[in-house]
Design an enzyme around this catalytic site. Structure first.
Site, PDB file in Angstrom:
ATOM      1  N   ILE A  12       0.847  -1.202   0.000  1.00  0.00           N
ATOM      2  CA  ILE A  12       0.000   0.000   0.000  1.00  0.00           C
ATOM      3  C   ILE A  12       0.879   1.248   0.000  1.00  0.00           C
ATOM      4  N   ASP A  33      11.371   3.054   5.687  1.00  0.00           N
ATOM      5  CA  ASP A  33      11.024   1.632   5.589  1.00  0.00           C
ATOM      6  C   ASP A  33      12.230   0.832   6.062  1.00  0.00           C
ATOM      7  N   ALA A  82       3.594   1.488   7.734  1.00  0.00           N
ATOM      8  CA  ALA A  82       4.549   0.423   8.102  1.00  0.00           C
ATOM      9  C   ALA A  82       3.902  -0.518   9.102  1.00  0.00           C
ATOM     10  N   ASP A 127      -9.945  -3.617   8.834  1.00  0.00           N
ATOM     11  CA  ASP A 127     -11.226  -4.158   9.304  1.00  0.00           C
ATOM     12  C   ASP A 127     -11.027  -5.379  10.206  1.00  0.00           C
ATOM     13  N   GLU A 128      -9.811  -5.945  10.203  1.00  0.00           N
ATOM     14  CA  GLU A 128      -9.585  -7.152  11.018  1.00  0.00           C
ATOM     15  C   GLU A 128      -9.741  -6.878  12.513  1.00  0.00           C
ATOM     16  N   TYR A 150      -2.091 -10.574  14.739  1.00  0.00           N
ATOM     17  CA  TYR A 150      -1.971  -9.394  13.860  1.00  0.00           C
ATOM     18  C   TYR A 150      -3.086  -8.402  14.163  1.00  0.00           C
ATOM     19  N   ALA A 151      -4.327  -8.886  14.160  1.00  0.00           N
ATOM     20  CA  ALA A 151      -5.474  -7.997  14.370  1.00  0.00           C
ATOM     21  C   ALA A 151      -5.408  -7.358  15.754  1.00  0.00           C
ATOM     22  N   LYS A 154      -2.995  -4.483  15.743  1.00  0.00           N
ATOM     23  CA  LYS A 154      -3.545  -3.304  15.067  1.00  0.00           C
ATOM     24  C   LYS A 154      -4.598  -2.614  15.953  1.00  0.00           C
ATOM     25  N   ASN A 180      -7.190  -5.357   0.474  1.00  0.00           N
ATOM     26  CA  ASN A 180      -6.721  -4.703  -0.751  1.00  0.00           C
ATOM     27  C   ASN A 180      -6.151  -5.717  -1.730  1.00  0.00           C
ATOM     28  N   TYR A 207      -7.705 -22.544   2.064  1.00  0.00           N
ATOM     29  CA  TYR A 207      -7.868 -22.927   3.477  1.00  0.00           C
ATOM     30  C   TYR A 207      -9.305 -23.406   3.747  1.00  0.00           C
ATOM     31  N   GLY A 276      -8.240 -19.937  13.990  1.00  0.00           N
ATOM     32  CA  GLY A 276      -8.925 -18.668  14.310  1.00  0.00           C
ATOM     33  C   GLY A 276      -9.385 -17.911  13.078  1.00  0.00           C
ATOM     34  N   HIS A 277      -9.522 -18.603  11.957  1.00  0.00           N
ATOM     35  CA  HIS A 277      -9.818 -17.977  10.662  1.00  0.00           C
ATOM     36  C   HIS A 277     -11.160 -17.226  10.681  1.00  0.00           C
TER      37      HIS A 277
HETATM   38  P1  NAD Z   1       3.175  -4.829   3.491  1.00  0.00           P
HETATM   39  O1  NAD Z   1       3.492  -5.990   4.372  1.00  0.00           O
HETATM   40  O2  NAD Z   1       3.109  -5.032   2.018  1.00  0.00           O
HETATM   41  O3  NAD Z   1       4.227  -3.658   3.746  1.00  0.00           O
HETATM   42  C1  NAD Z   1       4.647  -3.269   5.015  1.00  0.00           C
HETATM   43  C2  NAD Z   1       5.881  -2.401   4.869  1.00  0.00           C
HETATM   44  O4  NAD Z   1       6.284  -1.989   6.182  1.00  0.00           O
HETATM   45  C3  NAD Z   1       7.072  -3.126   4.244  1.00  0.00           C
HETATM   46  O5  NAD Z   1       7.680  -2.322   3.264  1.00  0.00           O
HETATM   47  C4  NAD Z   1       8.022  -3.340   5.408  1.00  0.00           C
HETATM   48  O6  NAD Z   1       9.387  -3.355   5.055  1.00  0.00           O
HETATM   49  C5  NAD Z   1       7.685  -2.136   6.291  1.00  0.00           C
HETATM   50  N1  NAD Z   1       8.021  -2.345   7.703  1.00  0.00           N
HETATM   51  C6  NAD Z   1       7.725  -3.420   8.471  1.00  0.00           C
HETATM   52  N2  NAD Z   1       8.213  -3.256   9.715  1.00  0.00           N
HETATM   53  C7  NAD Z   1       8.807  -2.029   9.730  1.00  0.00           C
HETATM   54  C8  NAD Z   1       9.457  -1.281  10.736  1.00  0.00           C
HETATM   55  N3  NAD Z   1       9.618  -1.752  11.980  1.00  0.00           N
HETATM   56  N4  NAD Z   1       9.936  -0.058  10.412  1.00  0.00           N
HETATM   57  C9  NAD Z   1       9.797   0.430   9.146  1.00  0.00           C
HETATM   58  N5  NAD Z   1       9.201  -0.245   8.167  1.00  0.00           N
HETATM   59  C10 NAD Z   1       8.703  -1.459   8.444  1.00  0.00           C
HETATM   60  O7  NAD Z   1       1.822  -4.235   4.051  1.00  0.00           O
HETATM   61  P2  NAD Z   1       0.605  -3.519   3.298  1.00  0.00           P
HETATM   62  O8  NAD Z   1      -0.338  -4.554   2.822  1.00  0.00           O
HETATM   63  O9  NAD Z   1       1.142  -2.511   2.370  1.00  0.00           O
HETATM   64  O10 NAD Z   1      -0.103  -2.795   4.533  1.00  0.00           O
HETATM   65  C11 NAD Z   1       0.184  -1.446   4.871  1.00  0.00           C
HETATM   66  C12 NAD Z   1      -0.707  -1.020   6.013  1.00  0.00           C
HETATM   67  O11 NAD Z   1      -2.057  -1.144   5.626  1.00  0.00           O
HETATM   68  C13 NAD Z   1      -0.539  -1.885   7.272  1.00  0.00           C
HETATM   69  O12 NAD Z   1      -0.630  -1.054   8.394  1.00  0.00           O
HETATM   70  C14 NAD Z   1      -1.734  -2.827   7.223  1.00  0.00           C
HETATM   71  O13 NAD Z   1      -2.102  -3.207   8.527  1.00  0.00           O
HETATM   72  C15 NAD Z   1      -2.771  -1.936   6.586  1.00  0.00           C
HETATM   73  N6  NAD Z   1      -3.810  -2.621   5.831  1.00  0.00           N
HETATM   74  C16 NAD Z   1      -3.516  -3.505   4.836  1.00  0.00           C
HETATM   75  C17 NAD Z   1      -4.543  -4.100   4.115  1.00  0.00           C
HETATM   76  C18 NAD Z   1      -4.266  -5.076   3.004  1.00  0.00           C
HETATM   77  O14 NAD Z   1      -5.208  -5.716   2.521  1.00  0.00           O
HETATM   78  N7  NAD Z   1      -3.047  -5.208   2.528  1.00  0.00           N
HETATM   79  C19 NAD Z   1      -5.892  -3.796   4.432  1.00  0.00           C
HETATM   80  C20 NAD Z   1      -6.149  -2.909   5.474  1.00  0.00           C
HETATM   81  C21 NAD Z   1      -5.116  -2.313   6.154  1.00  0.00           C
HETATM   82  O1  DAU Z   2      -8.925  -7.302   5.890  1.00  0.00           O
HETATM   83  C1  DAU Z   2      -7.752  -6.540   5.814  1.00  0.00           C
HETATM   84  C2  DAU Z   2      -6.577  -7.450   5.973  1.00  0.00           C
HETATM   85  O2  DAU Z   2      -6.498  -8.221   4.791  1.00  0.00           O
HETATM   86  C3  DAU Z   2      -5.262  -6.723   6.216  1.00  0.00           C
HETATM   87  O3  DAU Z   2      -5.346  -6.036   7.434  1.00  0.00           O
HETATM   88  C4  DAU Z   2      -4.108  -7.713   6.265  1.00  0.00           C
HETATM   89  O4  DAU Z   2      -2.875  -7.029   6.402  1.00  0.00           O
HETATM   90  C5  DAU Z   2      -4.103  -8.506   4.987  1.00  0.00           C
HETATM   91  O5  DAU Z   2      -3.096  -9.506   5.054  1.00  0.00           O
HETATM   92  C6  DAU Z   2      -5.461  -9.158   4.739  1.00  0.00           C
HETATM   93  O6  DAU Z   2      -5.706 -10.220   5.702  1.00  0.00           O
HETATM   94  P1  DAU Z   2      -6.367 -11.615   5.282  1.00  0.00           P
HETATM   95  O7  DAU Z   2      -5.954 -12.641   6.266  1.00  0.00           O
HETATM   96  O8  DAU Z   2      -7.817 -11.459   5.005  1.00  0.00           O
HETATM   97  O9  DAU Z   2      -5.625 -11.830   3.868  1.00  0.00           O
HETATM   98  P2  DAU Z   2      -4.972 -13.104   3.184  1.00  0.00           P
HETATM   99  O10 DAU Z   2      -4.646 -12.712   1.788  1.00  0.00           O
HETATM  100  O11 DAU Z   2      -3.913 -13.730   4.006  1.00  0.00           O
HETATM  101  O12 DAU Z   2      -6.202 -14.131   3.142  1.00  0.00           O
HETATM  102  C7  DAU Z   2      -7.395 -13.813   2.438  1.00  0.00           C
HETATM  103  C8  DAU Z   2      -8.330 -15.001   2.559  1.00  0.00           C
HETATM  104  O13 DAU Z   2      -7.774 -16.095   1.803  1.00  0.00           O
HETATM  105  C9  DAU Z   2      -8.481 -15.519   3.970  1.00  0.00           C
HETATM  106  O14 DAU Z   2      -9.812 -16.008   4.137  1.00  0.00           O
HETATM  107  C10 DAU Z   2      -7.506 -16.683   4.057  1.00  0.00           C
HETATM  108  C11 DAU Z   2      -7.531 -17.231   2.643  1.00  0.00           C
HETATM  109  N1  DAU Z   2      -6.260 -17.852   2.176  1.00  0.00           N
HETATM  110  C12 DAU Z   2      -5.135 -17.106   2.271  1.00  0.00           C
HETATM  111  C13 DAU Z   2      -3.929 -17.625   1.858  1.00  0.00           C
HETATM  112  C14 DAU Z   2      -2.654 -16.827   1.969  1.00  0.00           C
HETATM  113  C15 DAU Z   2      -6.267 -19.120   1.632  1.00  0.00           C
HETATM  114  O15 DAU Z   2      -7.314 -19.791   1.512  1.00  0.00           O
HETATM  115  N2  DAU Z   2      -5.071 -19.640   1.220  1.00  0.00           N
HETATM  116  C16 DAU Z   2      -3.898 -18.959   1.316  1.00  0.00           C
HETATM  117  O16 DAU Z   2      -2.837 -19.504   0.947  1.00  0.00           O
END
Ligand code: NAD
Ligand code: DAU
Length: 346
Positions: A12, A33, A82, A127-128, A150-151, A154, A180, A207, A276-277
């Site tokens: 993001i 980063d 981050a 939203d988690e 994780y949740a 956050k 996303n 899963y 805990g899914h």
């Molecule tokens: P990501 O894992 O792709 O990226 C995280 C970045 O943070 C990486 O570049 C990593 O190097 C950096 N980082 C980790 N620990 C660090 C530290 N101690 N100091 C500095 N940098 C550090 O994550 P993302 O999917 O881009 O998520 C970004 C934010 O959005 C997070 O806060 C996540 O909780 C939130 N978010 C993500 C999603 C999603 O679906 N991806 C949805 C909702 C919220």
């Molecule tokens: O909802 C927002 C969250 O979405 C963010 O806060 C998290 O950072 C981000 O990782 C994401 O969490 P999820 O656990 O929902 O995302 P993930 O892609 O890991 O899993 C999406 C769904 O797919 C979930 O129901 C688990 C399932 N899954 C995931 C993986 C990696 C599978 O069935 N097989 C897999 O290998």
């Protein structure tokens, strides 16, 4: 705007940096980063040409470094992207989640607290924190019931952001986005993992029964929401849900990916479930919509564009899926895939 974006080398963050650099209001854009396994400096190569941009490799939990950086760059706006972000990794080892997501957020809050001219701290949350939503859609007032470490990390960070807004008057706001998808996402998450595995003819490990639902939003719509929220008058720790209102079962997402890539359904393997899914995520984003933001990308069209991006950027994800990633994959999926089945067991 003198903007600090943390986590700019992640999914993001990388997309948001591009979004922000396209805006004239940005006079300076610094990203911090640590370049963990999820951070990829290659994402930022093309941004270095912009004189407003600076990359700093540092840990957001490093107090001295963060305070010095905020002072040196006269930062007036901070967007905290981050984080440690993968639920499965948090189940295996939660400590990095506490250090980065909780301590790191606190360090950032302290670094800007009381700074003259500081305008906005935006905590990018998820939203988690609500946990599974059995029916309907969660508004911002839904109780916080995190299911994974994780949740929980956050939710704790969100609590500190609200405490700083209430107790110290720090101008802060929180966004909680749903799942996303889009370019530059690390291939540990469902969509980039399944797309890249399918491109290579590798199994897709679903899963449980594959019927868990996620509420998908394209990363560009999320970035637009973050930018929009920075311009709102909200400064008292208010929460804004960010969602396109489109929840889809994982099986349906998988079918769409297979169809887009013309790969056979036999690639799907049902594997042991995540502990805990959460069964279902679904957000009500009407608070944000009423302020004028709305998502632009439909899921099918956005997914097709995303699949095309991974197809066209094979060197990007092949580099990411090498080295330590292989050990991660074997630890996370090796036994599960050996014990997998072509149909759900229950
Ligand atoms: P990501 O894992 O792709 O990226 C995280 C970045 O943070 C990486 O570049 C990593 O190097 C950096 N980082 C980790 N620990 C660090 C530290 N101690 N100091 C500095 N940098 C550090 O994550 P993302 O999917 O881009 O998520 C970004 C934010 O959005 C997070 O806060 C996540 O909780 C939130 N978010 C993500 C999603 C999603 O679906 N991806 C949805 C909702 C919220
Ligand atoms: O909802 C927002 C969250 O979405 C963010 O806060 C998290 O950072 C981000 O990782 C994401 O969490 P999820 O656990 O929902 O995302 P993930 O892609 O890991 O899993 C999406 C769904 O797919 C979930 O129901 C688990 C399932 N899954 C995931 C993986 C990696 C599978 O069935 N097989 C897999 O290998």
């Amino acid at each position: 705007m003198r903007l600090l974006v943390t986590g700019g080398a992640g999914f993001i963050g990388t997309n948001f940096l591009r979004y922000a650099l396209a805006r004239d209001e940005v006079e300076r854009l610094v990203t911090v980063d640590l370049l963990t396994y999820a951070g990829n400096y290659a994402n930022l190569n093309d941004l270095e040409a912009d004189p407003r941009f600076r990359f700093v490799r540092a840990d957001i939990a490093d107090r001295e470094a963060m305070t010095a950086l905020v002072d040196a760059e006269a930062i007036d706006t901070l967007v905290n992207c981050a984080a440690e972000t993968h639920v499965d990794r948090s189940i295996a080892d939660h400590w990095p989640f506490v250090t980065t997501n909780v301590d790191g957020t606190l360090v950032l809050l302290e670094a800007v607290r009381g700074r003259a001219g500081f305008r906005r701290f935006l905590q990018v949350s998820t939203d988690e924190v609500f946990g599974s939503i059995p029916a309907g859609r969660a508004t911002e007032d839904w109780p916080s019931r995190p299911s994974s470490p994780y949740a929980a990390s956050k939710a704790a960070a969100d609590g500190f952001v609200q405490a700083y807004a209430t107790t110290y008057g720090l101008p802060a706001v929180i966004t909680r986005s749903s799942n996303n998808y889009g370019p530059y996402q690390f291939p540990e998450k469902l969509i980039p993992l399944f797309v890249t595995n399918a491109l290579d003819g590798q199994p897709l490990p679903l899963y449980g029964d594959g019927l868990n639902e996620r509420d998908w939003i394209h990363v560009e719509d999320h970035c637009a929401a973050l930018w929009h929220v920075l311009g709102l008058p909200a400064t008292r720790g208010e929460v804004f849900n960010v969602s396109a209102g489109r929840e889809v079962p994982n099986r349906a997402v998988t079918d769409l990916i297979l169809r887009l890539l013309d790969r056979p359904p036999s690639l799907v393997r049902y594997v042991a479930d995540r502990p805990g899914h959460d069964r279902r995520y679904a957000l009500d984003a009407s608070r944000l919509r009423k302020t004028g933001w709305e998502p632009r990308r439909g899921f099918e069209e956005g997914l097709a564009a995303t699949v095309a991006w991974y197809r066209e950027h094979r060197p990007w994800w092949e580099a990411v899926k090498s080295g330590a990633y292989r050990d991660y994959y074997e630890t996370m999926y090796g036994d599960r895939l050996r014990d997998s089945s072509a149909a759900p067991r229950s």
